[in-house]
Every structure is written in structure tokens, then in C-alpha cells.
Design a protein around this motif. Structure first.
Motif, mmCIF file in Angstrom:
data_model
loop_
_atom_site.group_PDB
_atom_site.id
_atom_site.type_symbol
_atom_site.label_atom_id
_atom_site.label_comp_id
_atom_site.label_asym_id
_atom_site.label_seq_id
_atom_site.Cartn_x
_atom_site.Cartn_y
_atom_site.Cartn_z
ATOM 1 N N LYS A 46 14.680 75.498 1.385
ATOM 2 C CA LYS A 46 15.475 75.036 2.526
ATOM 3 C C LYS A 46 14.857 73.788 3.149
ATOM 4 O O LYS A 46 15.562 72.819 3.470
ATOM 5 N N ASP A 47 13.525 73.799 3.302
ATOM 6 C CA ASP A 47 12.835 72.633 3.866
ATOM 7 C C ASP A 47 12.969 71.419 2.947
ATOM 8 O O ASP A 47 13.145 70.288 3.418
ATOM 9 N N ALA A 48 12.882 71.667 1.629
ATOM 10 C CA ALA A 48 13.023 70.568 0.668
ATOM 11 C C ALA A 48 14.426 69.973 0.737
ATOM 12 O O ALA A 48 14.601 68.744 0.661
ATOM 13 N N ALA A 49 15.434 70.844 0.900
ATOM 14 C CA ALA A 49 16.815 70.364 1.012
ATOM 15 C C ALA A 49 16.999 69.530 2.281
ATOM 16 O O ALA A 49 17.677 68.492 2.267
ATOM 17 N N LYS A 50 16.358 69.969 3.377
ATOM 18 C CA LYS A 50 16.438 69.203 4.630
ATOM 19 C C LYS A 50 15.787 67.836 4.477
ATOM 20 O O LYS A 50 16.328 66.822 4.938
ATOM 21 N N ARG A 51 14.620 67.820 3.828
ATOM 22 C CA ARG A 51 13.930 66.538 3.632
ATOM 23 C C ARG A 51 14.748 65.601 2.754
ATOM 24 O O ARG A 51 14.818 64.394 3.005
ATOM 25 N N LYS A 52 15.374 66.168 1.714
ATOM 26 C CA LYS A 52 16.200 65.350 0.820
ATOM 27 C C LYS A 52 17.412 64.792 1.565
ATOM 28 O O LYS A 52 17.764 63.610 1.418
ATOM 29 N N LYS A 53 18.032 65.643 2.376
ATOM 30 C CA LYS A 53 19.198 65.201 3.151
ATOM 31 C C LYS A 53 18.812 64.088 4.119
ATOM 32 O O LYS A 53 19.533 63.090 4.268
ATOM 33 N N LYS A 54 17.653 64.244 4.749
ATOM 34 C CA LYS A 54 17.180 63.230 5.689
ATOM 35 C C LYS A 54 16.862 61.926 4.969
ATOM 36 O O LYS A 54 17.192 60.832 5.449
ATOM 37 N N ALA A 55 16.227 62.047 3.785
ATOM 38 C CA ALA A 55 15.888 60.853 3.008
ATOM 39 C C ALA A 55 17.149 60.151 2.512
ATOM 40 O O ALA A 55 17.240 58.911 2.542
ATOM 41 N N ASP A 56 18.141 60.938 2.053
ATOM 42 C CA ASP A 56 19.407 60.350 1.586
ATOM 43 C C ASP A 56 20.125 59.633 2.727
ATOM 44 O O ASP A 56 20.706 58.549 2.538
#
Length: 462
Positions: free
Chosen positions: A432-442
Motif C-alpha cells: 500500500k505504501d509503495a502504491a502511494k509513493r508510485k502515485k505521488k511520483a507519477d
């Protein structure tokens, strides 16, 4: 007349001559002892002691009647004596009291039998280390051992149920003796005194349940304060949760005041501080370094299934039988697994269970004249499982049987289930944290691209 008069020998005492006997010549220090004394003198010289401290260290050694050239064994060498007297702020009486208590403690613990204890208690050591991740990986920038402790992941309530305090104490002493040996080897390798460690304590995952580990922490702290003083250089408690102050209040009084001054606590943003003391190539990637070595973590207790380990061989004579019994001492029961096989011929197998309150045994399974059989049984209480390998029907032929029976208590099985649940929960949170970081980076990348396109569309200023 005709005889040579006896030669009178005079001994010098307080400036006057008086008759006496010749003193026996002192035994010369052996070459090996001279080398040890010379190397130790170099180590002590590098400590930067002032004249008063040098005098006190020498007096401390003389008071204990320790000769020069003793082995560098972590017991009576000058570097060990320095640790004891410096830990007591150079107060001679306090240092003498602690050191003498330390020597008595070593005799009580039978240190010469410590490795034999470890060889005979491998299962106990494996149990402790499967639930308490503690390891030494690499060295800090000064060559000191780098210790990692993953306190937050310990299933403390289960640990308290499964681990007995006497065994834990013995394990801790065994582990500390290995660490002290490592530091002596590092001292010889680097040619400078290495007698302290740098610790990184990961508190991530700590909760109110962690209070169950406090008695074990107390045992470690008191043992180290009394018998391994002045070996801590830095303690970095990282990823500390909101409950950390409450947990620290429970253990603070067990920690030596000198050690308390060296503890630094971080909830986040600790990477830069760690890199001041540990090289990036050595520091684990988990804490902001580049070292990708996998650190020990709570893996669960090893459960051996019957047939997956070496089988026991037994020859059952003709017209005879063999009985093998395995006990369950856990009042909540546990799981039995068994297997039996013959390479040739056959035998009758009967499996029975008798609870601690039962008057008669209950038949679990029966196998008439078979060459292989296996099964399992879930016990609900204390008792014993009996395997009877019956060859009474054979009048002339003995049988070579191979078998194995394993038992895991309900406490062990429950602990492993809890550990698996925590692993799944941690993995889900990480995803979940990785998905949040990816969404923020995108999102940041899209915004940057939009700004770039807008800049291209604007007319160039003259």
C-alpha cells in the motif's frame, strides 16, 4: 682444619647487611608472554590515558595480583581491567568490588563448558533466535562491531510463553562471549583497541504487547552492566512509534547510566546520523545504506514434519514387539506426526493416545501387516502418544523398521500462525505504501511534464 669454612650469604634489607638465604632467581618471562605484554602495552598506549589514570590502572592490576604477560582472553588482560575501572569512574574500591564479583560469576557460569552447553541446546538456541532477531553485520567507521536488533517484530507475548528465563540467560552469556571474542580478534587485526560496539535498534512494529519482553530485557541489561561494562559506543533507536516513551519508562531503570547517555532515539530522519558513524557500503539498505544483505528477522519456529528428517532404525525380533512413546507436556495439547517404513517384509503398527486424566488409552489408528504407514493426531490436552510395532505373528523373521515421530505444542503452532498473520499484514502495508509513493511520483512527473509543455507554448521574450 683442612675444611673450607661455609660461605656466609648476606641479604640486603633496609640498607643494612644481615645473614640470610639467597633468594631464588626470578623465572624469566617467556617469549610468548613478552609479546603479549608488548602488544597489550601498545593497545593501552592508544587509549590516551593521563598519568593519574595510568597510575590507577597499574594499582588496580597490582591490587588484584595479576602478573604481566597474561593472555589477551577478556578476563584478566589490561584492556579488560581498563573497562572495569573506567566504568566505575576510576574509583578503585568500586572497581575492585565489581571485578571480583565478575570473576566469581565466571566460575559459577562454568565458562569453560559454555560451548558444550550450546552444542547440547541447539533447539533452545534456535527457538530464541527464531523469535529474537539479534546479529552482528559489519563494522562502523572505527572498526567496532555493528549490531542490529529488531525489537519491534518480536512476538513478545508468545516469546514469554515459549522461552524459559534460565535458558535465555545462558544463551545471552554465550552470545556475549562470542561478541567479546570477535572484538579481541578485531583488536589484533587492526592493531588498536576495539572494545565497544555500535547498536542499531529497530523499534518499528512495537506495541503495548512489547511489555512482555521487559523481563528478558532486564536480564540482559543487568548481566551486561555487571559483567560486560563499558562496551557500548552508540545506541540508535530508530523508527520509534508513539508508544516508545511508555516502553522506555519500563526499562530505563535497568539500563546503566553510562549507557543511557549514549542512546539516541529517532522516529524518522535518522539515515544521515547513521551514515556519520557507519559507511554507506556497510550500512544496511533498510536503514539508508547500500548494503543489500538480508538481516535476520522473525521467521517463526521451525516445525519438523515426520519423514523429513533422519529416521530412527530399530530391529524388532521375531515373536516380539517394540513400543515408542512421545509425551505432550503442553496443557493445551499440540500436533503429533509419525511415519514408519520397512524396506523388506511387513509389520503391524498400532497408534494409541492416553490423556493425562484417561484411565485407558484410545486407539488412534491401526495398520495390519504393512510396509509403510503415516499419520497425524491433534491432542487437546497433556498426555502421551504410543506407537507399537508388533512382530509377534512372525515366528522366525526379525524386521528392520525405520520410524520417526514429531510433536509441536499448541503454543508453537499458535506462535507461527501469529507470525504469518503479521507478515501478511506487513506485506500488505508495504504494498500500500509503495502504491502511494508510485502515485505521488507519477503525479509529480505529470505536473513537471505539463509545466515543460506550457513553457514550450509560451512565446519567447525579446
Amino acid at each position: 682444619p683442612g675444611r673450607t669454612p661455609p660461605r656466609r650469604v648476606f641479604a640486603r634489607s633496609q640498607g643494612r647487611s644481615s645473614p640470610g638465604k639467597e633468594a631464588p632467581p626470578q623465572q624469566p618471562i617467556r617469549r610468548k608472554e613478552r609479546q603479549a605484554a608488548s602488544a597489550m602495552a601498545e593497545y593501552i598506549a592508544q587509549l590516551g590515558l593521563n598519568d593519574e589514570q595510568k597510575r590507577l590502572l597499574l594499582s588496580f592490576k597490582k591490587e588484584l595480583k595479576i602478573p604481566d604477560g597474561v593472555p589477551f582472553d577478556g578476563v584478566a588482560d589490561d584492556l579488560t581491567l581498563f573497562r572495569f575501572i573506567s566504568a566505575k569512574k576510576w574509583v578503585m574500591a568500586d572497581a575492585l568490588k565489581q571485578y571480583r564479583s565478575y570473576r566469581e560469576w565466571r566460575e559459577e557460569e562454568e565458562m569453560d563448558k559454555l560451548d558444550a552447553w550450546a552444542d547440547n541446546h541447539k533447539d533452545e538456541i534456535e527457538l530464541i533466535e527464531s523469535l529474537f532477531p539479534l546479529s552482528q553485520h559489519g563494522w562502523d567507521k572505527e572498526g567496532r562491531p555493528l549490531i542490529y536488533e529488531d525489537i519491534g517484530v518480536i512476538p513478545a507475548a508468545r516469546f514469554a510463553k515459549l522461552v524459559k528465563m534460565p535458558g535465555f540467560h545462558k544463551w545471552h552469556v554465550w552470545w556475549m562471549e562470542k561478541l567479546m571474542r570477535t572484538m579481541r580478534e578485531q583488536t589484533k587485526k587492526l592493531g588498536k583497541p576495539v572494545y565497544k560496539v555500535t547498536c542499531i535498534v529497530n523499534m518499528q512494529g512495537s506495541s503495548f504487547e512489547s511489555r512482555h519482553f521487559v523481563p528478558f530485557f532486564k536480564v540482559m541489561s543487568q548481566c551486561d552492566e555487571q559483567n560486560y561494562p563499558e562496551i557500548v559506543q552508540n545506541v540508535f533507536c530508530v523508527n520509534s512509534p508513539w508508544i516508545f516513551p511508555a516502553l522506555y519508562a519500563l526499562v530505563k531503570n535497568f539500563i546503566d547510566p553510562n549507557t543511557r547517555e549514549k542512546i539516541q532515539v529517532f522516529s524518522s530522519g535518522y539515515e544521515k546520523k547513521l551514515l556519520e558513524h557507519v559507511d554507506a557500503k556497510v550500512l544496511n539498505v533498510k536503514f539508508g545504506g547500500q548494503n543489500k544483505e538480508v538481516l535476520p528477522t522473525v521467521t517463526g519456529i521451525k516445525v519438523t514434519e515426520a519423514g523429513k528428517e533422519d529416521l530412527t532404525s530399530k530391529n524388532v525380533a521375531a515373536r516380539d514387539s517394540y513400543v515408542h512413546t512421545v509425551k505432550c507436556d503442553d496443557r493445551h495439547g499440540g500436533k503429533f506426526m509419525w511415519i514408519m517404513e520397512l524396506k523388506e517384509l511387513d509389520i503391524t503398527l498400532k497408534v494409541e493416545w492416553k490423556g493425562h486424566k484417561d484411565k485407558k488409552a484410545t486407539l488412534v489408528s491401526a495398520h495390519e501387516k504393512v510396509d509403510r504407514a503415516s499419520g497425524h493426531f491433534d491432542a487437546k490436552t497433556r498426555g502421551e502418544l504410543t506407537l507399537t510395532m508388533d512382530n509377534t505373528y512372525s515366528y522366525l523373521t526379525s524386521k528392520d523398521v525405520r520410524y520417526a515421530v514429531t510433536f509441536q505444542s499448541k503454543a508453537v503452532l499458535k506462535t507461527n500462525a501469529i507470525i504469518e498473520q503479521r507478515k501478511a499484514k506487513a506485506a500488505a502495508k508495504a504494498a500500500k505504501d509503495a502504491a502511494k509513493r508510485k502515485k505521488k511520483a507519477d503525479k509529480a512527473a505529470a505536473a513537471a511534464k505539463k509545466r515543460e509543455e506550457t513553457a514550450k507554448m509560451e512565446p519567447t521574450a525579446t
